[in-house]
Design a protein around this motif. Sequence first.
Motif, mmCIF file in Angstrom:
data_model
loop_
_atom_site.group_PDB
_atom_site.id
_atom_site.type_symbol
_atom_site.label_atom_id
_atom_site.label_comp_id
_atom_site.label_asym_id
_atom_site.label_seq_id
_atom_site.Cartn_x
_atom_site.Cartn_y
_atom_site.Cartn_z
ATOM 1 N N LYS A 271 0.777 -1.222 0.051
ATOM 2 C CA LYS A 271 -0.139 -0.039 -0.018
ATOM 3 C C LYS A 271 0.743 1.161 0.101
ATOM 4 C CE LYS A 271 -4.209 -1.896 1.868
ATOM 5 N NZ LYS A 271 -5.226 -1.824 2.934
ATOM 6 N N ARG A 274 1.779 1.649 -3.417
ATOM 7 C CA ARG A 274 0.755 2.186 -4.342
ATOM 8 C C ARG A 274 0.228 3.452 -3.938
ATOM 9 N NH1 ARG A 274 -5.062 -0.136 -2.472
ATOM 10 N NH2 ARG A 274 -4.672 1.782 -1.102
ATOM 11 N N ASP A 275 0.203 3.995 -2.658
ATOM 12 C CA ASP A 275 -0.427 5.190 -2.423
ATOM 13 C C ASP A 275 0.720 6.415 -2.401
ATOM 14 O OD1 ASP A 275 -2.691 3.610 -2.008
ATOM 15 O OD2 ASP A 275 -2.519 3.909 0.228
ATOM 16 N N PRO A 279 2.492 6.929 -7.284
ATOM 17 C CA PRO A 279 1.860 8.261 -8.040
ATOM 18 C C PRO A 279 2.818 9.263 -8.195
ATOM 19 C CG PRO A 279 0.257 7.173 -6.381
ATOM 20 C CD PRO A 279 1.588 6.271 -6.196
ATOM 21 N N LEU A 282 5.621 8.614 -11.065
ATOM 22 C CA LEU A 282 4.924 8.187 -12.363
ATOM 23 C C LEU A 282 4.500 9.789 -12.844
ATOM 24 C CD1 LEU A 282 2.195 5.439 -12.008
ATOM 25 C CD2 LEU A 282 4.101 5.698 -13.821
ATOM 26 N N LEU A 283 4.277 10.669 -12.218
ATOM 27 C CA LEU A 283 3.635 11.933 -12.457
ATOM 28 C C LEU A 283 4.963 12.866 -12.887
ATOM 29 C CD1 LEU A 283 0.920 13.198 -10.067
ATOM 30 C CD2 LEU A 283 0.814 12.410 -12.519
ATOM 31 N N SER A 286 6.424 11.340 -16.149
ATOM 32 C CA SER A 286 5.314 11.932 -17.279
ATOM 33 C C SER A 286 5.685 13.160 -17.817
ATOM 34 C CB SER A 286 4.043 11.644 -16.602
ATOM 35 O OG SER A 286 3.300 10.779 -17.596
ATOM 36 N N GLU A 287 5.552 14.000 -16.738
ATOM 37 C CA GLU A 287 6.093 15.282 -17.156
ATOM 38 C C GLU A 287 7.533 15.353 -17.723
ATOM 39 O OE1 GLU A 287 5.956 18.632 -14.120
ATOM 40 O OE2 GLU A 287 7.166 19.797 -15.460
ATOM 41 N N LEU A 317 8.413 4.139 -17.058
ATOM 42 C CA LEU A 317 7.044 4.762 -17.231
ATOM 43 C C LEU A 317 6.061 3.681 -17.285
ATOM 44 C CD1 LEU A 317 5.634 7.474 -16.637
ATOM 45 C CD2 LEU A 317 5.959 7.987 -19.139
ATOM 46 N N LYS A 318 6.223 2.990 -18.334
ATOM 47 C CA LYS A 318 5.401 1.928 -18.699
ATOM 48 C C LYS A 318 5.448 1.017 -17.726
ATOM 49 C CE LYS A 318 4.252 0.959 -23.291
ATOM 50 N NZ LYS A 318 4.348 0.308 -24.670
ATOM 51 N N ARG A 321 3.715 2.301 -14.593
ATOM 52 C CA ARG A 321 2.179 2.484 -14.628
ATOM 53 C C ARG A 321 1.535 1.213 -14.469
ATOM 54 N NH1 ARG A 321 -0.949 2.309 -19.197
ATOM 55 N NH2 ARG A 321 0.551 2.457 -21.048
ATOM 56 N N LEU A 328 -3.654 -1.512 -7.737
ATOM 57 C CA LEU A 328 -5.221 -0.886 -7.765
ATOM 58 C C LEU A 328 -6.034 -2.242 -7.809
ATOM 59 C CD1 LEU A 328 -4.690 2.460 -9.640
ATOM 60 C CD2 LEU A 328 -5.118 2.103 -7.176
ATOM 61 N N ARG A 449 10.242 20.791 -9.511
ATOM 62 C CA ARG A 449 9.334 19.807 -8.850
ATOM 63 C C ARG A 449 9.620 19.864 -7.519
ATOM 64 N NH1 ARG A 449 6.706 21.928 -10.737
ATOM 65 N NH2 ARG A 449 6.544 21.523 -13.005
ATOM 66 N N GLU A 452 7.443 22.635 -5.864
ATOM 67 C CA GLU A 452 6.270 22.065 -5.892
ATOM 68 C C GLU A 452 5.874 21.138 -4.773
ATOM 69 O OE1 GLU A 452 4.716 20.033 -9.570
ATOM 70 O OE2 GLU A 452 2.617 19.958 -8.843
ATOM 71 N N TRP A 453 6.794 19.940 -4.777
ATOM 72 C CA TRP A 453 6.317 19.146 -3.671
ATOM 73 C C TRP A 453 6.786 19.262 -2.271
ATOM 74 C CZ3 TRP A 453 3.499 14.586 -4.846
ATOM 75 C CH2 TRP A 453 3.007 14.293 -6.121
#
Lengths: 693, 693
Positions: A271, A274-275, A279, A282-283, A286-287, A317-318, A321, A328, A449, A452-453
């Motif tokens: 978890k 996952r949590d 995420p 991945l973000l 992706s950016e 990334l793949k 993902r 999930l 980033r 941001e984070w």
Amino acid sequence: MPSRRYPLLPLASVLVVATGAAHADEGMWTFDNFPSELARQRYGVAIDSDWLEKVRLGTVRLSGCTASFVSPNGLILTNHHCVASCLAQNSTRESSLIDTGFISAGREQELDCPTQIADVLEKLENVTTKVQEATRGLAERDANERRRQTLTELEIACESTSRTSGNPLKCEAVTLYGGGQYWLYQYRRYDDVRLVFAPENGIAAFGGDPDNFQFPRWCLDFSLLRAYENGRPAATPHLSIDFDGPAPGDPVFVSGHPGSTDRQLTVAELKSLRDRELPPTLLRASELRGRYIQFAKTGEQADRIVQDALFGLENSLKVQRKQLDALLDDGLMAAKQQAESELRASVARNRALAAEIGDPWQRIEQALAVEAARRLPYEYLEGGVGFNSRLARYARTLVRAAAERPKPNAERLREYTDGFLPRIEQQLGAPVPIYPELERLTLSFSLERMREWLGPDAPIVQRMLTAETPDEVAARLVGGSRLADPAFRMQLWNGGQAAIDASTDPFIVLARSLDAEARELRKWHEDEVEAVVEAAHEQIARARFETLGTSVYPDATFTLRLNFGSVQGWNENGAPVAPFTRLGRMFERATGQPPFRVPASWEQAKASLDLSTPFNLSTNSDIVGGNSGSPLIAADGRIVGLLFDGNIHSISGAYWFDVEKNRAVAVHPAIIREALTKVYKTAPLIEELGLAD
Amino acid sequence: MPSRRYPLLPLASVLVVATGAAHADEGMWTFDNFPSELARQRYGVAIDSDWLEKVRLGTVRLSGCTASFVSPNGLILTNHHCVASCLAQNSTRESSLIDTGFISAGREQELDCPTQIADVLEKLENVTTKVQEATRGLAERDANERRRQTLTELEIACESTSRTSGNPLKCEAVTLYGGGQYWLYQYRRYDDVRLVFAPENGIAAFGGDPDNFQFPRWCLDFSLLRAYENGRPAATPHLSIDFDGPAPGDPVFVSGHPGSTDRQLTVAELKSLRDRELPPTLLRASELRGRYIQFAKTGEQADRIVQDALFGLENSLKVQRKQLDALLDDGLMAAKQQAESELRASVARNRALAAEIGDPWQRIEQALAVEAARRLPYEYLEGGVGFNSRLARYARTLVRAAAERPKPNAERLREYTDGFLPRIEQQLGAPVPIYPELERLTLSFSLERMREWLGPDAPIVQRMLTAETPDEVAARLVGGSRLADPAFRMQLWNGGQAAIDASTDPFIVLARSLDAEARELRKWHEDEVEAVVEAAHEQIARARFETLGTSVYPDATFTLRLNFGSVQGWNENGAPVAPFTRLGRMFERATGQPPFRVPASWEQAKASLDLSTPFNLSTNSDIVGGNSGSPLIAADGRIVGLLFDGNIHSISGAYWFDVEKNRAVAVHPAIIREALTKVYKTAPLIEELGLAD
């Protein structure tokens, strides 16, 4: 497939399945515990110790990949994507070997791969008792510290012994079953590795990112390297190739170095992945992908220099993902929960064990809650996520090494102990191209980033980004640094702490200013998180051994494993997927546009080619990133394929093995023969591989 | 905050909470069902029907935002970010009104906002019985079809009646409580809206994306528009402003149009959002963000023209990221599961009801499984995700409208019924700048991602991307199209089907070629998914009314709502966050670099400013995207703040209301006064707002 990146989290052991033992053709077995009897029952094959030794000595570990010796003169067969870094290092803004491929005209022309090494596992020694005795009775943090020191001491002693005996080996401590077993793996290392042959990327990665992790497939994802010793091709054991390849249903064995799996993680750890971990990762990826792609559109040179980084990024990334998709899946989580409940119940029934180990699952959950509170600064500062730049990484290495090398070996940070220093020195001294515009891009991106984070009011952000924008910081650092020059790096390396203290290079200044805070975060993570999690996993491993015995295999740790399976397709939405593809279909699928453009060499040779030649094949082998380049081996010990990928369902193999759909994907040896003899017509290789008529 | 984008999924009704009724200051109440007694008990305020009517008539609905009338001459107060499109439409490559701000020298200079409308809710009519009678006894698909037709017919009749009576209104059918209630909301519409005043983005969005959804905060996020009628400022009711603002603890009311919440979704729907909808949406948005940012670095013009799109994207990215975090919170999912189980149990106890409605939760779960199988092609083709381009959207609208307009009104696709046509025509005819390089970027990006997610062998991908790369397709379409010209668009609009059939514009050709497949997917989605889900929600709403009565509020649907709460901060990690910020701290926080650079106008005026002026404030109002621009109203009916954001915890408000931490963020009226009188010194506005000494 995931060849070069592994999760940050500590790895641990053993598949948890409700029924206890591994089922079907699942399993990444260590060579000391290969289930020969099971393989015999299932496929009627006789795998004896001679067979195992020959395969082990013919298998090669590369940086993040696997390979095999295929001639007595050190010729190494691996994937094209496993030599991408070497190709990029030998490329320029004007010309990319990734695009053009490379054919050595003879041994003198073979190209240096400056950061590549090749290891062969010669010996394995079980040191579990020594490690457990050293840590017995200690509290978690002290045990964690003592364990690391013990492993370092064992490595030093092992290397010293091997040097004395005249057969110097690299000794690496290996943790299996999450601390259930400790081993010393002893490798013969080749650090002079050269590029012999690579096809054009257009055929090696036909279909590009859209086809990655797909099957049916048409990728000539192979290349050839050569190990050198004392400036001459190394004399090596080797495996021979059966260029006719296997038949459907034939048993096949994959020998290789699966990078990491998380099949024995607790539910709390899954978890957390996952949590909290996947995420944001991945973000970010992706950016960065978007930034790379848009940067590539600014010109041909830009397009060329970003290729290698973009390939790696899109691949991970793949992978991540589909890993998130797997986590999930309520079905997976429920199965994990059930298996965990059963194991916990079996501990509860064993009062002596329960009294001794308590509730390690709960301790892990608590440690992860502790981790969550400072996870972001830990990742951004100590993990380097906020300073994504090769120059920044050189600087960090130089600053840390200067502080660590004067210390006694066992007191250093693990990655700066003596065993690792030659490799660090090789990487610092390697003349690899650094492109300032790419450095600026990744550094500016990661600073932005970080803001941001961690938030604009975080102290590190205030320090870095109050007077300058991320672009300005990146331009100033990259523009003012000499760290792209290997001679300058070696000067700082050789100059030690005095040279580091005196340096005004802006990246060195930055690394110095970050070091105390980063080290504090690391110490916190080791003491408050890793120590607890590792101790708990050692106890869970004990519980599992008591319940399941050793009829189980450990999670992947980028150490040598062998599995068995067979050539087969699968059913996708009720339709069968055949296990072989053929050359003709690739030409039909070609669009003339990348990534579906067939290189000119193949278009020109097309008339001479046998279009029914098998191209790629699928097997039910249990593999994962790090297995890239693994030989697919027949029962007779010959190579019948070159593993390079898994299908899309294989990605959930990080957490469990999907018997119905998880498939490995390999290059068929017949297409390698067709390529070398009819397209590239490389006479010396044709002869060395026994392909001459 | 999320002002312009709402999830695709059908919305439904009523907060599910274990205790039954709404707690604390939660609730987005309709004006017909405002709990005045509850507000009196909690805050000692008397909210009567006059108060409600005055507030309702003073509240304005904009495109995706809220606003209020603040003078008898149609002056409208809203957020700066709510007029970003108007600012962008009045900008050029050379100069951006987003950067510079805009101050009208007088009424003649007020700038046309060509796609803006302003609606005021004049009447509400409950038509639940009519709709339910029309669909009684019909099977799901037929009921769905008949329901849509009935709503369209009711709208037509309503508008016709209002025209006859000499007071023409826009009639919109509204579904509340997921089908538990149907209403006709009747608006006075102003379609001539002009820009009066906007500050520079540097002060309106001080802190930019890093500070977005944060508090403490310093954003002068306000602007002024004006509604015109017959070419003259409209005579309007209005609310007056108390420029001194509220005190801590004061009760405040937010009147506005919360866009959408998903508080009553079933657990299956929440998991579908978590597992299937949000992750791919976030990955796409993240990559597009990277492409935009890298594109912006290619030059000042590029930076300028991408601003508006980037702001919107980063905003929705932050929203959706925190929504995913909320759904990954096991605590939330467990609470939803428990509330659902309780409601299901109460249905089971009511045998008559159970016999009648069966198990609507299971039917929703089954419909979502059906949806999953074709969700991606549906989103990419019918949802337009694969063709992200303004020109492509114009083409789709023109092609669809030509086919739909000749049909009887009730048989058309809902968005092409008569009520919507004037708005479509306004948007097609509006002279807004289209930047070809940006069109190419977004179109190429979306085509590339379509190939990734549908796979290279999907028929649509084969058709679009066999002969050309995504960049080539985008260049050909954008380069060859005349759709950027509003006159050309109006020619096709007026020419109807014949003009569409004859057109060789490449975007029209593309839209024609996609239409049949897209319509087929839409029909499938309506029949197999929406019909089932809507029918099931209507039944769940019945079950909920029987259990909870009407002491509950419906999920947000971008229709007028009122809530109550008070001025207050919260506790963050044990430390109190005060509810007011002050001007002085903004100057301290300014770095001189975007997004923390204070505009020159403020630096110049600094000496004359009262640095203790309150700047932003926080309240516990239950708001969500669409509430942007809402007036914060005191018990005496005066405006005491301008809502523009929520704190980071407010984003989970999509699914539940976190009493402890969910806070709304508003501009304090005192900083608006300080800005107009001392920085911008806009004499006519100072007078119109009663600020003259």
